[in-house]
Design an enzyme around this catalytic site. Structure first.
Site, PDB file in Angstrom:
ATOM      1  N   GLY A  15       0.836  -1.209   0.000  1.00 19.82           N
ATOM      2  CA  GLY A  15       0.000   0.000   0.000  1.00 19.82           C
ATOM      3  C   GLY A  15       0.864   1.249   0.000  1.00 19.82           C
ATOM      4  O   GLY A  15       1.899   1.292   0.665  1.00 19.82           O
ATOM      5  N   ARG A  76       1.040  -4.890  -5.719  1.00 23.85           N
ATOM      6  CA  ARG A  76       1.272  -6.165  -5.036  1.00 23.85           C
ATOM      7  C   ARG A  76       1.636  -7.145  -6.140  1.00 23.85           C
ATOM      8  O   ARG A  76       1.144  -7.035  -7.261  1.00 23.85           O
ATOM      9  CB  ARG A  76       0.037  -6.552  -4.250  1.00 23.85           C
ATOM     10  CG  ARG A  76      -0.229  -5.472  -3.158  1.00 23.85           C
ATOM     11  CD  ARG A  76      -1.190  -5.894  -2.094  1.00 23.85           C
ATOM     12  NE  ARG A  76      -1.094  -5.014  -0.939  1.00 23.85           N
ATOM     13  CZ  ARG A  76      -1.832  -3.896  -0.769  1.00 23.85           C
ATOM     14  NH1 ARG A  76      -2.714  -3.524  -1.674  1.00 23.85           N
ATOM     15  NH2 ARG A  76      -1.677  -3.154   0.315  1.00 23.85           N
ATOM     16  N   ASP A 113       5.985  -5.063   6.009  1.00 18.67           N
ATOM     17  CA  ASP A 113       6.766  -6.279   6.284  1.00 18.67           C
ATOM     18  C   ASP A 113       6.567  -7.351   5.222  1.00 18.67           C
ATOM     19  O   ASP A 113       7.431  -8.212   5.039  1.00 18.67           O
ATOM     20  CB  ASP A 113       6.542  -6.810   7.708  1.00 18.67           C
ATOM     21  CG  ASP A 113       5.081  -7.012   8.047  1.00 18.67           C
ATOM     22  OD1 ASP A 113       4.216  -6.822   7.170  1.00 18.67           O
ATOM     23  OD2 ASP A 113       4.809  -7.376   9.210  1.00 18.67           O
ATOM     24  N   THR A 135       4.468   2.276   5.497  1.00 20.29           N
ATOM     25  CA  THR A 135       3.058   1.867   5.599  1.00 20.29           C
ATOM     26  C   THR A 135       2.373   2.777   6.608  1.00 20.29           C
ATOM     27  O   THR A 135       2.975   3.119   7.635  1.00 20.29           O
ATOM     28  CB  THR A 135       2.895   0.397   6.040  1.00 20.29           C
ATOM     29  OG1 THR A 135       1.525   0.179   6.449  1.00 20.29           O
ATOM     30  CG2 THR A 135       3.794  -0.003   7.188  1.00 20.29           C
ATOM     31  N   ASP A 137       0.148   1.918   8.548  1.00 18.31           N
ATOM     32  CA  ASP A 137      -0.454   1.134   9.639  1.00 18.31           C
ATOM     33  C   ASP A 137       0.320   1.101  10.967  1.00 18.31           C
ATOM     34  O   ASP A 137      -0.244   0.737  11.984  1.00 18.31           O
ATOM     35  CB  ASP A 137      -0.648  -0.326   9.191  1.00 18.31           C
ATOM     36  CG  ASP A 137      -1.834  -0.492   8.248  1.00 18.31           C
ATOM     37  OD1 ASP A 137      -2.515   0.509   7.966  1.00 18.31           O
ATOM     38  OD2 ASP A 137      -2.066  -1.621   7.779  1.00 18.31           O
ATOM     39  N   ASP A 139       2.481  -1.098  11.836  1.00 15.41           N
ATOM     40  CA  ASP A 139       2.249  -2.492  12.233  1.00 15.41           C
ATOM     41  C   ASP A 139       3.510  -3.339  12.107  1.00 15.41           C
ATOM     42  O   ASP A 139       3.428  -4.552  11.933  1.00 15.41           O
ATOM     43  CB  ASP A 139       1.118  -3.094  11.370  1.00 15.41           C
ATOM     44  CG  ASP A 139       1.456  -3.094   9.875  1.00 15.41           C
ATOM     45  OD1 ASP A 139       2.429  -2.431   9.482  1.00 15.41           O
ATOM     46  OD2 ASP A 139       0.753  -3.778   9.114  1.00 15.41           O
ATOM     47  N   ARG A 181      -5.298  -2.809   8.708  1.00 19.86           N
ATOM     48  CA  ARG A 181      -5.770  -4.148   8.324  1.00 19.86           C
ATOM     49  C   ARG A 181      -5.846  -5.100   9.512  1.00 19.86           C
ATOM     50  O   ARG A 181      -6.856  -5.709   9.767  1.00 19.86           O
ATOM     51  CB  ARG A 181      -4.833  -4.705   7.257  1.00 19.86           C
ATOM     52  CG  ARG A 181      -5.437  -5.794   6.460  1.00 19.86           C
ATOM     53  CD  ARG A 181      -4.542  -6.336   5.376  1.00 19.86           C
ATOM     54  NE  ARG A 181      -3.335  -5.585   5.111  1.00 19.86           N
ATOM     55  CZ  ARG A 181      -2.787  -5.451   3.914  1.00 19.86           C
ATOM     56  NH1 ARG A 181      -3.389  -5.997   2.882  1.00 19.86           N
ATOM     57  NH2 ARG A 181      -1.665  -4.802   3.744  1.00 19.86           N
ATOM     58  N   ALA A 196     -12.339  10.280  21.643  1.00 16.36           N
ATOM     59  CA  ALA A 196     -13.382   9.266  21.411  1.00 16.36           C
ATOM     60  C   ALA A 196     -13.968   8.755  22.726  1.00 16.36           C
ATOM     61  O   ALA A 196     -13.257   8.652  23.734  1.00 16.36           O
ATOM     62  CB  ALA A 196     -12.792   8.101  20.630  1.00 16.36           C
TER      63      ALA A 196
HETATM   64  P1  ADP Z   1       3.153  -4.651   2.715  1.00 10.39           P
HETATM   65  O1  ADP Z   1       4.511  -4.580   2.152  1.00 10.39           O
HETATM   66  O2  ADP Z   1       2.514  -3.313   2.869  1.00 10.39           O
HETATM   67  O3  ADP Z   1       3.077  -5.502   3.968  1.00 10.39           O
HETATM   68  P2  ADP Z   1       1.918  -6.839   1.219  1.00 10.39           P
HETATM   69  O4  ADP Z   1       1.834  -7.747   2.386  1.00 10.39           O
HETATM   70  O5  ADP Z   1       0.745  -6.758   0.304  1.00 10.39           O
HETATM   71  O6  ADP Z   1       2.189  -5.315   1.625  1.00 10.39           O
HETATM   72  O7  ADP Z   1       3.222  -7.255   0.388  1.00 10.39           O
HETATM   73  C1  ADP Z   1       3.597  -6.565  -0.780  1.00 10.39           C
HETATM   74  C2  ADP Z   1       4.226  -7.539  -1.731  1.00 10.39           C
HETATM   75  O8  ADP Z   1       5.413  -8.094  -1.139  1.00 10.39           O
HETATM   76  C3  ADP Z   1       3.371  -8.749  -2.090  1.00 10.39           C
HETATM   77  O9  ADP Z   1       2.453  -8.491  -3.125  1.00 10.39           O
HETATM   78  C4  ADP Z   1       4.431  -9.738  -2.550  1.00 10.39           C
HETATM   79  O10 ADP Z   1       4.834  -9.462  -3.857  1.00 10.39           O
HETATM   80  C5  ADP Z   1       5.588  -9.431  -1.602  1.00 10.39           C
HETATM   81  N1  ADP Z   1       5.540 -10.379  -0.473  1.00 10.39           N
HETATM   82  C6  ADP Z   1       4.672 -10.389   0.569  1.00 10.39           C
HETATM   83  N2  ADP Z   1       4.869 -11.445   1.359  1.00 10.39           N
HETATM   84  C7  ADP Z   1       5.878 -12.153   0.801  1.00 10.39           C
HETATM   85  C8  ADP Z   1       6.549 -13.380   1.122  1.00 10.39           C
HETATM   86  N3  ADP Z   1       6.227 -14.101   2.200  1.00 10.39           N
HETATM   87  N4  ADP Z   1       7.550 -13.784   0.304  1.00 10.39           N
HETATM   88  C9  ADP Z   1       7.897 -13.077  -0.793  1.00 10.39           C
HETATM   89  N5  ADP Z   1       7.305 -11.929  -1.155  1.00 10.39           N
HETATM   90  C10 ADP Z   1       6.313 -11.462  -0.378  1.00 10.39           C
HETATM   91  O1  F6P Z   2      -1.497  -1.623   4.833  1.00 11.58           O
HETATM   92  C1  F6P Z   2      -1.992  -0.343   4.596  1.00 11.58           C
HETATM   93  C2  F6P Z   2      -3.443  -0.405   4.280  1.00 11.58           C
HETATM   94  O2  F6P Z   2      -3.869   0.917   4.009  1.00 11.58           O
HETATM   95  C3  F6P Z   2      -4.325  -1.065   5.328  1.00 11.58           C
HETATM   96  O3  F6P Z   2      -4.621  -0.203   6.394  1.00 11.58           O
HETATM   97  C4  F6P Z   2      -5.509  -1.469   4.512  1.00 11.58           C
HETATM   98  O4  F6P Z   2      -6.186  -2.560   5.054  1.00 11.58           O
HETATM   99  C5  F6P Z   2      -4.885  -1.878   3.208  1.00 11.58           C
HETATM  100  O5  F6P Z   2      -3.666  -1.159   3.101  1.00 11.58           O
HETATM  101  C6  F6P Z   2      -5.763  -1.588   2.029  1.00 11.58           C
HETATM  102  O6  F6P Z   2      -5.057  -1.894   0.898  1.00 11.58           O
HETATM  103  P1  F6P Z   2      -5.575  -1.706  -0.619  1.00 11.58           P
HETATM  104  O7  F6P Z   2      -4.620  -0.746  -1.223  1.00 11.58           O
HETATM  105  O8  F6P Z   2      -5.441  -3.053  -1.210  1.00 11.58           O
HETATM  106  O9  F6P Z   2      -6.978  -1.217  -0.568  1.00 11.58           O
END
Ligand code: ADP
Ligand code: F6P
Length: 333
Positions: A15, A76, A113, A135, A137, A139, A181, A196
């Site tokens: 994101g 993604r 992550d 991010t 979040d 998180d 999320r 709140a």
């Molecule tokens: P964020 O980086 O915000 O946590 P995602 O969890 O959607 O967002 O991960 C972003 C991208 O990183 C995924 O679409 C994928 O390409 C890659 N990714 C996520 N998890 C893994 C994993 N366990 N191993 C390899 N690549 C990953």
């Molecule tokens: O991880 C950041 C975030 O904005 C979350 O808070 C939310 O659940 C998610 O991304 C939404 O992602 P998308 O871009 O797929 O709507």
């Protein structure tokens, strides 16, 4: 002897978050000033697999410092997380080979992550990687700050302030759903700073107990409060249903507002630009020193770095102290 990095690739993944552009700018300018070439990888790992790579110079990153979104776009990449481990590994290897073909020997990944896990796997194919926490979040356990968080919270707070006016005028209850999320930090920060009545977070399911929410609303009304603000984390969800239940079961008019992606857009706050700039230059310093498989974090007021494996294994509870603080001041005595 440490590997000498000649070309750094930079990408944004997952994101988007306010401050990602400031981080891209910091990485690019800092690397160029060290005599290292920079390539921008468009649309994260997906763009890497598509060979979508551009040359970056000091001008490419001009005038983006205060822009929301990411000039490199983000995506993604399902191929990296293919349920068939052999296919996922093949995609990761192919991505690393494409990067190498462009001369990229160091890579900065700006994302959450999930994106760091992808970086960790690319590092096994001869490219030195450093992750930056990008991010909204907040998180990621290893760091007290993720780029984008302050901007998202500020937008949520402003929305609460606006909603409070209309809720007060109509003597209503406002149920406001904020992003996050699996993580309640945005709700906690926006809820506490927005005054709140209740903050509902996924890490403490009892915060979503309907009878408890009703008790808080009724106690506050009995003491003369004309409106109520209930902040719900996306990870809890159900805010429309909650507003309906409040209206139907206790007879107080209630409206739900889901803030959604508005929290991810617009100008980053000074805090986000500051962290993005400091973390971006830190990442380049790490790569220039020969580091590999590292992430940059902000811990106890200092910028630090961790091994990615170690960082991903860390655990941290959410800011329960802020939830408690809110509980102790959200009801009238
Ligand atoms: P964020 O980086 O915000 O946590 P995602 O969890 O959607 O967002 O991960 C972003 C991208 O990183 C995924 O679409 C994928 O390409 C890659 N990714 C996520 N998890 C893994 C994993 N366990 N191993 C390899 N690549 C990953
Ligand atoms: O991880 C950041 C975030 O904005 C979350 O808070 C939310 O659940 C998610 O991304 C939404 O992602 P998308 O871009 O797929 O709507």
């Amino acid at each position: 002897m440490a590997k000498e990095i000649k070309t750094i690739g930079v990408l944004t993944s997952g994101g988007d978050a306010q401050g990602m552009n400031a981080a891209i700018r910091a990485v690019t300018r800092c690397a160029l000033n060290k005599g290292i070439k920079v390539k921008g990888i468009v649309r994260g790992y997906s763009g890497l697999l598509d060979n979508d790579i551009i040359d970056m110079d000091a001008v490419t990153v001009g005038n983006i410092i205060h822009k929301g979104g990411t000039m490199l776009y983000t995506a993604r990449c399902p191929e990296f997380i293919d349920p068939d481990p052999a296919k996922a590994e093949a995609a990761i290897k192919r991505a690393a080979n494409i990067a190498k073909a462009h001369g990229i020997d160091g890579l900065v990944v700006i994302g959450g992550d999930g994106s760091w896990k992808g970086a960790q796997k690319i590092s096994k194919h001869g490219i030195n990687v450093v992750g930056l926490p990008g991010t909204i979040d907040l998180d990621i356990a290893c760091t007290d700050y993720t780029i984008g968080f302050d901007s998202a919270v500020s937008i949520a707070l402003e929305a609460i302030v606006r909603l409070r006016d209309t809720s007060n005028s109509h003597e209503r209850c406002s149920v406001i759903e904020v992003m996050g999320r699996h993580c309640g930090e945005i709700a906690i920060w926006a809820g506490l700073t927005g005054g709140a009545d209740a903050i509902l977070i996924p890490e403490k399911p009892e915060t979503a107990d309907f009878d408890n929410i009703v008790r808080i609303i009724m106690e506050n009304r009995a003491r003369g409060k004309k409106d109520n603000i209930i902040v719900v984390s996306e990870g809890v969800g159900g805010s429309v249903e909650l507003a309906k239940r409040i209206q139907n079961e206790i007879g107080i008019e209630a409206r739900a507002t889901i803030l959604g992606h508005v929290q991810r857009g617009g100008m980053p706050t000074a805090t986000d630009v500051k962290h993005a700039s400091m973390m971006g230059t830190y990442a380049v310093d790490l790569l220039a020193s020969g580091a590999n498989n590292r992430v940059v974090a902000y811990k106890n007021g200092q910028y630090v770095d961790y091994d990615i494996d170690e960082a991903l294994a860390m655990k941290r509870p959410p800011s329960f102290d802020m939830v408690e603080c809110n509980r102790s001041i959200s009801t009238y005595r």
